[in-house]
Scaffold this active site. Structure first.
Site, short mmCIF file in Angstrom:
data_model
loop_
_atom_site.label_atom_id
_atom_site.label_comp_id
_atom_site.label_asym_id
_atom_site.label_seq_id
_atom_site.Cartn_x
_atom_site.Cartn_y
_atom_site.Cartn_z
N PRO A 166 -39.50 67.63 -14.15
CG PRO A 166 -40.52 65.83 -13.05
CD PRO A 166 -40.71 67.28 -13.39
CE1 TYR A 170 -26.09 69.79 5.58
CE2 TYR A 170 -24.68 69.18 7.44
CZ TYR A 170 -24.86 69.35 6.07
OH TYR A 170 -23.83 69.10 5.20
#
Length: 298
Positions: A52, A135
């Protein structure tokens, strides 16, 4: 928008991401492209894997006014799809919240989030999503994160883009796979072709993304990008076969991973037309001809 936009495009090395960057370049809009793979002229950035702090540094130093997320995976194991379509979105939203809270966030979603519809009908933005398969489920999960941020006050929009085709389409798309098969072995083997899809050219899709990214107005949370017209996948494969001018065999194997899922999808694009005046300009015939011509030297 301010008129002095700085745009960050994540997924710049992909099919649609690269076209968006090319359009930004043509229009003289300042941008930075980032890609999971080391692909010049873009910077390397793997949203699902990077620390991060590294992402915060990228965003904090560039100070974007617009962020476009073109990162995504269409095929692979469920864990891969989760990393690309959910974890990457979560990481990006968290970093934006802390480092560029006023930037507009444009999430490139998918028609797969809707699932199917009754034959002859159109899917609008109020349609309740019922995705089929990993998906569509993971793309919807990523979009829901964006919509939650939008409800919390973020300037965020989800574009549900229908089936993107055009020059340079990868083998993960219907037209890319058909062209690859025709060029390599005169055999079309792409899974079930008895489905109807709304095929939109990548150049039109990129125009829609930029219209949303650079719009001055506050926009609805979800906008469809398509043509408003469904075409049978078998007819698209047949047109490419005719363009090839060579003998070929079509193998219809619905068990393949490339099978296209829901029997019918067609976009209702009324809302994006009303909000931004966008409409597709490139006809399907032209898109297919350009797609075939783009591979003539391969």
């Amino acid at each position: 928008m301010t008129g002095t936009e700085r745009v960050m495009v994540f997924g710049a090395g992909g099919f649609l991401g690269a076209r968006i960057c090319a359009l930004l370049d043509d229009r003289g809009v300042e941008y930075r492209g980032l890609s999971r793979t080391r692909s010049e002229p873009y910077r390397r950035c793997d949203l699902a894997a990077m620390h991060p702090y590294a992402l915060d540094t990228q965003i904090g130093m560039y100070k974007p006014t617009v962020v476009i997320n073109a990162v995504g995976a269409t095929l692979g194991e469920p864990a891969e799809l989760v990393r690309a379509n959910v974890i990457a979105v979560e990481a990006l939203l968290a970093s934006l919240r802390d480092n560029a809270g006023h930037a507009r966030f444009v999430q490139l979603g998918s028609a797969a989030e809707y699932g199917g519809a009754p034959h002859g009908t159109s899917l609008d933005e109020q349609t309740v999503p019922r995705p089929l398969g990993p998906y569509g489920l993971t793309k919807l999960a990523g979009s829901e994160l964006v919509l939650r941020a939008q409800r919390g006050g973020a300037d965020a929009v989800v574009l549900r883009i229908f089936d993107v085709i055009g020059p340079g389409a990868p083998a993960s798309t219907l037209t890319g796979r058909v062209i690859q098969d025709l060029r390599a072995r005169h055999l079309i083997e792409v899974g079930s072709l008895d489905v109807w899809r709304d095929f939109v050219d990548v150049r039109d899709a990129a125009e829609a993304v930029l219209a949303v990214a650079l719009a001055d107005a506050t926009l609805p949370p979800v906008l469809n990008v398509g043509t408003g017209r469904a075409t049978l996948a078998r007819d698209v494969a047949g047109q490419l076969f005719e363009l090839s001018g060579q003998p070929a065999t079509i193998v219809d194997d619905a068990d393949q991973e490339t099978a296209l899922g829901a029997p019918w999808q067609q976009a209702d694009t009324t809302l994006i037309g009303e909000q931004l005046g966008w409409s597709p300009k490139i006809a399907l015939d032209q898109s297919l001809a350009d797609s075939w011509a783009a591979t003539s030297g391969q």
